[in-house]
Design an enzyme around this catalytic site. Structure first.
Site, PDB file in Angstrom:
ATOM      1  N   ASN A  23      49.365  90.423  22.314  1.00 12.67           N
ATOM      2  CA  ASN A  23      50.210  91.066  23.339  1.00 12.67           C
ATOM      3  C   ASN A  23      50.718  92.419  22.855  1.00 12.67           C
ATOM      4  O   ASN A  23      50.856  93.350  23.649  1.00 12.67           O
ATOM      5  CB  ASN A  23      51.376  90.153  23.735  1.00 12.67           C
ATOM      6  N   MET A  95      58.545  83.693  16.604  1.00 12.97           N
ATOM      7  CA  MET A  95      58.893  82.281  16.453  1.00 12.97           C
ATOM      8  C   MET A  95      60.284  82.137  15.818  1.00 12.97           C
ATOM      9  O   MET A  95      60.462  81.444  14.806  1.00 12.97           O
ATOM     10  CB  MET A  95      57.833  81.565  15.599  1.00 12.97           C
ATOM     11  N   LEU A  98      66.722  83.511  18.874  1.00 12.12           N
ATOM     12  CA  LEU A  98      67.675  84.596  18.620  1.00 12.12           C
ATOM     13  C   LEU A  98      69.118  84.136  18.808  1.00 12.12           C
ATOM     14  O   LEU A  98      69.407  83.272  19.642  1.00 12.12           O
ATOM     15  CB  LEU A  98      67.376  85.772  19.552  1.00 12.12           C
ATOM     16  N   ASN A 112      60.803  88.719  27.237  1.00  9.53           N
ATOM     17  CA  ASN A 112      59.899  87.819  26.515  1.00  9.53           C
ATOM     18  C   ASN A 112      58.722  87.478  27.420  1.00  9.53           C
ATOM     19  O   ASN A 112      58.852  87.474  28.640  1.00  9.53           O
ATOM     20  CB  ASN A 112      60.651  86.523  26.166  1.00  9.53           C
ATOM     21  N   HIS A 114      56.023  84.359  28.096  1.00 12.60           N
ATOM     22  CA  HIS A 114      55.866  82.940  27.791  1.00 12.60           C
ATOM     23  C   HIS A 114      54.651  82.391  28.538  1.00 12.60           C
ATOM     24  O   HIS A 114      54.463  82.702  29.721  1.00 12.60           O
ATOM     25  CB  HIS A 114      57.129  82.180  28.211  1.00 12.60           C
ATOM     26  N   SER A 141      54.696  84.017  32.275  1.00 14.58           N
ATOM     27  CA  SER A 141      55.909  84.604  32.858  1.00 14.58           C
ATOM     28  C   SER A 141      56.480  85.646  31.911  1.00 14.58           C
ATOM     29  O   SER A 141      56.480  85.444  30.692  1.00 14.58           O
ATOM     30  CB  SER A 141      57.008  83.527  33.027  1.00 14.58           C
ATOM     31  N   ASP A 150      63.361  80.137  26.234  1.00 21.17           N
ATOM     32  CA  ASP A 150      62.523  80.563  27.361  1.00 21.17           C
ATOM     33  C   ASP A 150      63.288  80.526  28.681  1.00 21.17           C
ATOM     34  O   ASP A 150      62.739  80.176  29.724  1.00 21.17           O
ATOM     35  CB  ASP A 150      61.240  79.710  27.434  1.00 21.17           C
TER      36      ASP A 150
HETATM   37  C1  GRF Z   1      51.516  84.306  23.654  1.00 20.05           C
HETATM   38  O1  GRF Z   1      50.885  83.243  24.284  1.00 20.05           O
HETATM   39  C2  GRF Z   1      52.873  84.534  24.261  1.00 20.05           C
HETATM   40  O2  GRF Z   1      52.935  84.223  25.615  1.00 20.05           O
HETATM   41  C3  GRF Z   1      53.738  83.596  23.471  1.00 20.05           C
HETATM   42  O3  GRF Z   1      53.245  83.632  22.166  1.00 20.05           O
HETATM   43  C4  GRF Z   1      51.859  83.993  22.208  1.00 20.05           C
HETATM   44  C5  GRF Z   1      51.730  85.201  21.334  1.00 20.05           C
HETATM   45  O4  GRF Z   1      50.364  85.588  21.201  1.00 20.05           O
HETATM   46  N1  GRF Z   1      55.138  83.940  23.543  1.00 20.05           N
HETATM   47  P1  GRF Z   1      50.010  86.967  20.543  1.00 20.05           P
HETATM   48  O5  GRF Z   1      50.623  86.955  19.139  1.00 20.05           O
HETATM   49  O6  GRF Z   1      50.594  88.040  21.389  1.00 20.05           O
HETATM   50  O7  GRF Z   1      48.527  87.006  20.491  1.00 20.05           O
END
Ligand code: GRF
Length: 223
Positions: A23, A95, A98, A112, A114, A141, A150
């Site tokens: 991402n 991970m 917060l 965020n 999710h 989302s 979340d």
């Molecule tokens: C993604 O699925 C995101 O929605 C979730 O954690 C994952 C992160 O993947 N919060 P990446 O590190 O961006 O590949």
């Protein structure tokens, strides 16, 4: 006195990651109206960190093991984000839960992504749980972050079909991830332009233009 950030300049985005960073890469590749000025990770071996370093994006690493307590670690994390001077803070696979102090400090600027159609399936292992529940649709989302896991006002979602008889958690995850990579940069660019914001009533405000674009892109807006 000069404002610290010019209203017309690209918005400064800090991205927090723990792992792969796909991402983060999507946010970088599709940046519009914003720039990624800092990447912060609690994992020095995160793939996203090597990727960011190759592009000479400033990175900060703060690992839990370097601090005497979880509280000290979380306070240092907040300090690092404040020092990066962001206008928008994106959680992208971080991970770490917060602290309320963090969430309140960046209210309306902290978002965020999710992998589920929230409020369904908060937490981990969403793809496995969606399959086990024989859901017919799943998705991703983007939401403003509040103090829960979340939780927070949902900005936009994208849905994908679930083929309960042939999908595995992996095939489903890949389908959702593709959509995440379209959705997250779009939301950040709209937040940057001010077309999306969090109102004083904690509701998401979205311009008519952004609504029309979301419709064309197949994104769902929940307000
Ligand atoms: C993604 O699925 C995101 O929605 C979730 O954690 C994952 C992160 O993947 N919060 P990446 O590190 O961006 O590949």
């Amino acid at each position: 006195m000069q404002p610290s950030h010019s209203p017309t300049a690209l918005k400064r985005v800090t991205v927090l990651i723990s792992g792969r960073g796909s991402n983060l890469i999507a946010l970088y590749e599709h940046r519009k109206g914003y720039e990624i000025t800092c990447v912060i990770s609690n994992n020095r071996d995160a793939k996203g960190v090597s990727w960011a370093r190759n592009l000479e994006i400033p990175c900060r690493i703060l690992e839990r093991s370097e601090y005497q307590s979880l509280k000290a670690f979380k306070s240092a994390l907040l300090e690092a984000v404040i020092e990066s001077d962001p206008q928008i803070v994106c959680l992208a696979g971080l991970m770490v839960v917060l602290q309320p102090e963090f969430v309140n400090r960046f209210k309306g600027q902290l978002i965020n992504i999710h992998p589920s159609l929230l409020p369904k399936f908060p937490g981990l292992d969403t793809h496995e749980r969606v399959l086990a529940a024989r859901e017919v649709e799943h998705g991703a989302s983007v939401h403003f972050v509040s103090e829960g896991i979340d939780t927070g006002a949902i900005i936009a979602q994208v849905a994908v079909p679930v083929c309960c008889d042939s999908d595995t958690a992996e095939t489903l995850a890949a389908r959702v991830l593709d959509c995440e990579h379209r959705l997250y940069p779009w939301v950040v660019s709209k937040l940057s332009s001010g077309e999306i914001s969090l109102g004083a009533d904690s509701r998401v405000a979205i311009s008519e233009d952004a609504r029309a674009q979301a419709k064309l892109a197949g994104f769902r807006l929940n307000c």
